[in-house]
Design a protein around this motif. Structure first.
Motif, PDB file in Angstrom:
ATOM      1  N   MET A 110       0.830  -1.203   0.000  1.00  0.00           N
ATOM      2  CA  MET A 110       0.000   0.000   0.000  1.00  0.00           C
ATOM      3  C   MET A 110       0.867   1.256   0.000  1.00  0.00           C
ATOM      4  SD  MET A 110      -3.067  -1.226   2.480  1.00  0.00           S
ATOM      5  CE  MET A 110      -4.573  -1.878   1.749  1.00  0.00           C
ATOM      6  N   THR A 147       7.343   0.010  11.735  1.00  0.00           N
ATOM      7  CA  THR A 147       7.969   1.104  12.494  1.00  0.00           C
ATOM      8  C   THR A 147       8.013   0.768  13.974  1.00  0.00           C
ATOM      9  OG1 THR A 147       7.052   2.656  10.904  1.00  0.00           O
ATOM     10  CG2 THR A 147       7.812   3.576  13.015  1.00  0.00           C
ATOM     11  N   MET A 204      -5.012  -7.676  -0.425  1.00  0.00           N
ATOM     12  CA  MET A 204      -5.317  -6.247  -0.502  1.00  0.00           C
ATOM     13  C   MET A 204      -6.140  -5.980  -1.761  1.00  0.00           C
ATOM     14  SD  MET A 204      -1.584  -4.628   0.294  1.00  0.00           S
ATOM     15  CE  MET A 204      -0.814  -4.694   1.910  1.00  0.00           C
ATOM     16  N   PHE A 259       0.871 -12.030   6.614  1.00  0.00           N
ATOM     17  CA  PHE A 259       1.098 -11.538   7.969  1.00  0.00           C
ATOM     18  C   PHE A 259       1.603 -12.685   8.841  1.00  0.00           C
ATOM     19  CE2 PHE A 259      -0.658 -11.026  12.255  1.00  0.00           C
ATOM     20  CZ  PHE A 259      -0.373  -9.709  12.572  1.00  0.00           C
ATOM     21  N   PHE A 282      -2.617 -12.094  19.326  1.00  0.00           N
ATOM     22  CA  PHE A 282      -3.335 -11.889  18.071  1.00  0.00           C
ATOM     23  C   PHE A 282      -4.850 -11.856  18.242  1.00  0.00           C
ATOM     24  CE2 PHE A 282      -5.510 -13.487  14.303  1.00  0.00           C
ATOM     25  CZ  PHE A 282      -5.078 -12.566  13.362  1.00  0.00           C
ATOM     26  N   GLN A 298      -6.969  -8.815  16.917  1.00  0.00           N
ATOM     27  CA  GLN A 298      -7.693  -8.978  15.660  1.00  0.00           C
ATOM     28  C   GLN A 298      -9.203  -8.826  15.860  1.00  0.00           C
ATOM     29  OE1 GLN A 298      -6.858  -8.703  12.731  1.00  0.00           O
ATOM     30  NE2 GLN A 298      -8.591  -9.536  11.581  1.00  0.00           N
ATOM     31  N   ILE A 305      -8.960  -4.617   2.563  1.00  0.00           N
ATOM     32  CA  ILE A 305      -8.270  -5.909   2.745  1.00  0.00           C
ATOM     33  C   ILE A 305      -9.289  -7.016   3.020  1.00  0.00           C
ATOM     34  CG2 ILE A 305      -6.124  -4.916   3.659  1.00  0.00           C
ATOM     35  CD1 ILE A 305      -7.096  -5.734   6.482  1.00  0.00           C
TER      36      ILE A 305
HETATM   37  C1  HEM Z   1      -2.895  -5.976   5.103  1.00  0.00           C
HETATM   38  C2  HEM Z   1      -3.024  -5.802   6.412  1.00  0.00           C
HETATM   39  C3  HEM Z   1      -2.213  -4.826   7.189  1.00  0.00           C
HETATM   40  C4  HEM Z   1      -1.497  -3.740   6.774  1.00  0.00           C
HETATM   41  C5  HEM Z   1      -1.328  -3.226   5.364  1.00  0.00           C
HETATM   42  C6  HEM Z   1      -0.893  -3.150   7.937  1.00  0.00           C
HETATM   43  C7  HEM Z   1      -0.105  -2.006   7.925  1.00  0.00           C
HETATM   44  C8  HEM Z   1       0.401  -1.373   9.042  1.00  0.00           C
HETATM   45  C9  HEM Z   1       1.128  -0.130   9.038  1.00  0.00           C
HETATM   46  C10 HEM Z   1       1.456   0.683   7.779  1.00  0.00           C
HETATM   47  C11 HEM Z   1       1.440   0.185  10.299  1.00  0.00           C
HETATM   48  C12 HEM Z   1       2.164   1.451  10.789  1.00  0.00           C
HETATM   49  C13 HEM Z   1       3.651   1.294  10.882  1.00  0.00           C
HETATM   50  C14 HEM Z   1       4.110   0.404  11.998  1.00  0.00           C
HETATM   51  O1  HEM Z   1       4.138   0.782  13.170  1.00  0.00           O
HETATM   52  O2  HEM Z   1       4.481  -0.730  11.676  1.00  0.00           O
HETATM   53  C15 HEM Z   1       0.942  -0.886  11.130  1.00  0.00           C
HETATM   54  C16 HEM Z   1       1.076  -0.971  12.481  1.00  0.00           C
HETATM   55  C17 HEM Z   1       0.636  -2.021  13.246  1.00  0.00           C
HETATM   56  N1  HEM Z   1      -0.135  -3.072  12.822  1.00  0.00           N
HETATM   57 FE1  HEM Z   1      -0.734  -3.438  10.947  1.00  0.00          FE
HETATM   58  N2  HEM Z   1      -1.234  -3.889   9.032  1.00  0.00           N
HETATM   59  C18 HEM Z   1      -2.044  -4.920   8.623  1.00  0.00           C
HETATM   60  C19 HEM Z   1      -2.606  -5.891   9.402  1.00  0.00           C
HETATM   61  C20 HEM Z   1      -2.411  -6.011  10.765  1.00  0.00           C
HETATM   62  C21 HEM Z   1      -2.948  -7.054  11.587  1.00  0.00           C
HETATM   63  C22 HEM Z   1      -3.826  -8.219  11.094  1.00  0.00           C
HETATM   64  C23 HEM Z   1      -2.518  -6.823  12.853  1.00  0.00           C
HETATM   65  C24 HEM Z   1      -2.755  -7.610  14.114  1.00  0.00           C
HETATM   66  C25 HEM Z   1      -3.815  -8.357  14.367  1.00  0.00           C
HETATM   67  C26 HEM Z   1      -1.702  -5.625  12.816  1.00  0.00           C
HETATM   68  C27 HEM Z   1      -1.063  -5.066  13.893  1.00  0.00           C
HETATM   69  C28 HEM Z   1      -0.334  -3.908  13.879  1.00  0.00           C
HETATM   70  C29 HEM Z   1       0.334  -3.374  15.061  1.00  0.00           C
HETATM   71  C30 HEM Z   1       0.389  -3.996  16.444  1.00  0.00           C
HETATM   72  C31 HEM Z   1       0.936  -2.178  14.648  1.00  0.00           C
HETATM   73  C32 HEM Z   1       1.765  -1.228  15.512  1.00  0.00           C
HETATM   74  C33 HEM Z   1       0.880  -0.246  16.225  1.00  0.00           C
HETATM   75  C34 HEM Z   1       1.697   0.689  17.103  1.00  0.00           C
HETATM   76  O3  HEM Z   1       2.308   0.215  18.047  1.00  0.00           O
HETATM   77  O4  HEM Z   1       1.720   1.886  16.808  1.00  0.00           O
HETATM   78  N3  HEM Z   1      -1.665  -5.158  11.540  1.00  0.00           N
HETATM   79  N4  HEM Z   1       0.282  -1.812  10.325  1.00  0.00           N
END
Ligand code: HEM
Length: 418
Positions: free
Chosen positions: A232, A238, A277, A360, A371, A375, A388
């Motif tokens: 995306m 991060t 996606m 993932f 999770f 989730q 998604i």
């Molecule tokens: C296609 C699906 C997903 C995309 C494109 C996506 C994308 C992102 C992006 C761009 C970030 C911000 C940068 C970062 O801190 O890493 C992020 C943060 C995060 N995502 Fe996702 N994510 C997806 C699915 C999920 C799922 C399924 C989970 C858990 C069930 C998840 C958990 C998290 C967590 C824990 C953070 C960090 C939040 C924080 O501490 O600020 N993500 N994700």
């Protein structure tokens, strides 16, 4: 054909063992033993990382979890095809021998040539001449394995079947599995070779149920590395647990001595989700909406209202349904997981749309406290859901590391003594 053919600048896989093995041995001595050096991620000699060196296979924890994330993935889920426990255990031992060799850059068994002309070679050969490329192989046991081989009372309580989440559209052919192997490497051919050779060794005992190739790691477990971007276009990973954060790994990722069962101490739990996606819809979405969906800006990856990627997010400045706001530990009673996902593109879907997304992968100490609650919240409220769909799913108990050259994958589960 010789092993070094076509790799003039690079030493052969076999030649590398010399210095790779020596370097690792020295590192182990310096760190007080292979276990201490091996698995936290801080053992990686940066030079070895740059030159495609070897990651130590032995340790208290399996490699491939806290190890600095490699560029490529080949993930395979297997179904068991035998009812013979001894044959299955022997296969795990054979797999361990092969994994030990391949992660060190060596060919399987007697190699790809030079053996009996009447028999197929032990190794399929396509990794000859390639560097170890930081190959890691990580094994996991799925819930259904515990219905076999008299293992029912050894199934960890934390290894629950994942519930159906709102919006799930799971393809059975890409879901579940009695066991899995995650192969990560900086060279896709090295990762594919590893899975192929394990599948070959397992013939008649296991068969691949589904597999996934991944590229462009979407998370980083190396704090100072540049954060990679997902499909995306946003920086992804991060805020994650770094392989060097021993305390957080202990708190959130490794199964503790008192968590039970004993055989899982030092292990972890893995959730794998194939998340498709809707790329075409996303690509027609305004930049403002895209940034609102995540709560971070596209260029820098900074949280809303902040200037830099690593600035502390101010969650209330984000839209209530922003992905980061909903996923952040402060919105979830501190829940923290280690993300290790990869992008995938598997051609088109027959309707002219890319079959692409995020594979993932998340490691945690207990899925019921990681999770699943996370989730539940995301599947109900996340603005990202419009773009998604979760189409594959699996959960695995990832046993502790293989201690030394006499140890094998799954010993703590299958042996009486832990
Ligand atoms: C296609 C699906 C997903 C995309 C494109 C996506 C994308 C992102 C992006 C761009 C970030 C911000 C940068 C970062 O801190 O890493 C992020 C943060 C995060 N995502 Fe996702 N994510 C997806 C699915 C999920 C799922 C399924 C989970 C858990 C069930 C998840 C958990 C998290 C967590 C824990 C953070 C960090 C939040 C924080 O501490 O600020 N993500 N994700």
């Amino acid at each position: 054909m010789t092993e070094t053919q076509g790799t003039q600048a690079a030493p052969s896989r076999r030649a590398l063992i010399g210095w790779g093995g020596a370097g690792l041995a020295l590192g182990a001595a310096a760190a007080g033993g292979a276990v201490a050096m091996a698995r936290t991620g801080d053992d990686m000699d940066p030079a070895a990382a740059e030159t495609g060196g070897a990651v130590e296979f032995h340790g208290a924890h399996q490699a491939g979890i806290a190890t600095p994330v490699q560029d490529r993935l080949h993930f395979a889920a297997f179904d068991v095809k035998t009812e013979d426990r001894d044959a299955f255990v022997q296969m795990l031992k054979d797999w361990t021998d092969a994994a030990r060799r391949m992660t060190a850059g060596k060919a399987v068994g007697e190699g790809a040539y030079g053996g009996l002309a009447e028999a197929p070679p032990d190794d399929t050969g396509e990794a000859l001449g390639l560097k170890p490329s930081r190959l890691t192989l990580t094994i996991g046991f799925g819930p259904s394995l515990f219905d076999r081989f008299g293992l029912r009372d050894r199934r960890p309580e934390a290894l629950v079947d994942l519930p159906q989440f709102p919006g799930d559209n799971l393809d059975r052919a890409r879901t579940g599995g009695d066991l899995c192997v995650q192969a990560c490497s900086d060279d896709p051919q090295v990762a594919v070779h590893a899975i192929r050779n394990l599948a070959r060794i397992g013939f008649g005992k296991v068969a691949i149920r589904w597999s996934q190739l991944g590229f462009g790691k979407t998370s980083s477990t190396t704090p100072d590395a540049q954060t990679p971007r997902n499909l995306m276009g946003f920086k992804d990973g991060t805020r994650n647990i770094a392989g060097t954060e021993t305390d957080r790994l202990k708190k959130f990722v490794w199964v503790g001595e008192d968590d039970g069962p004993d055989w899982m101490a030092g292990g972890s739990y893995l959730v794998a989700r194939r998340i498709r996606m809707n790329i075409e819809t996303w690509d027609r979405t305004s930049l403002q909406e895209q940034e609102d969906v995540f709560g971070r800006d596209k260029r820098e990856g900074a949280p809303v209202g902040k200037a830099k990627e690593h600035d502390e997010p101010f969650l209330k400045a984000m839209k209530p349904d922003a992905h980061v706001r909903l996923a952040h530990p402060d919105s979830n009673n501190g829940i923290t997981i280690l993300r290790r996902g990869y992008s995938f593109t598997d051609g088109t879907d027959g309707l002219g749309r890319l079959d692409a997304g995020l594979f993932f992968l998340a490691y945690q100490r207990d899925v019921r406290k990681g999770f699943i609650p996370l989730q539940r919240r995301l599947s109900a409220h996340d603005a990202l859901n419009e773009y998604i769909q979760h189409v594959g799913s699996a959960v695995f108990a990832v046993p502790p590391g293989v201690r030394d050259s006499g140890d094998w994958w799954g010993r703590t589960l299958f042996s009486k003594e832990a």
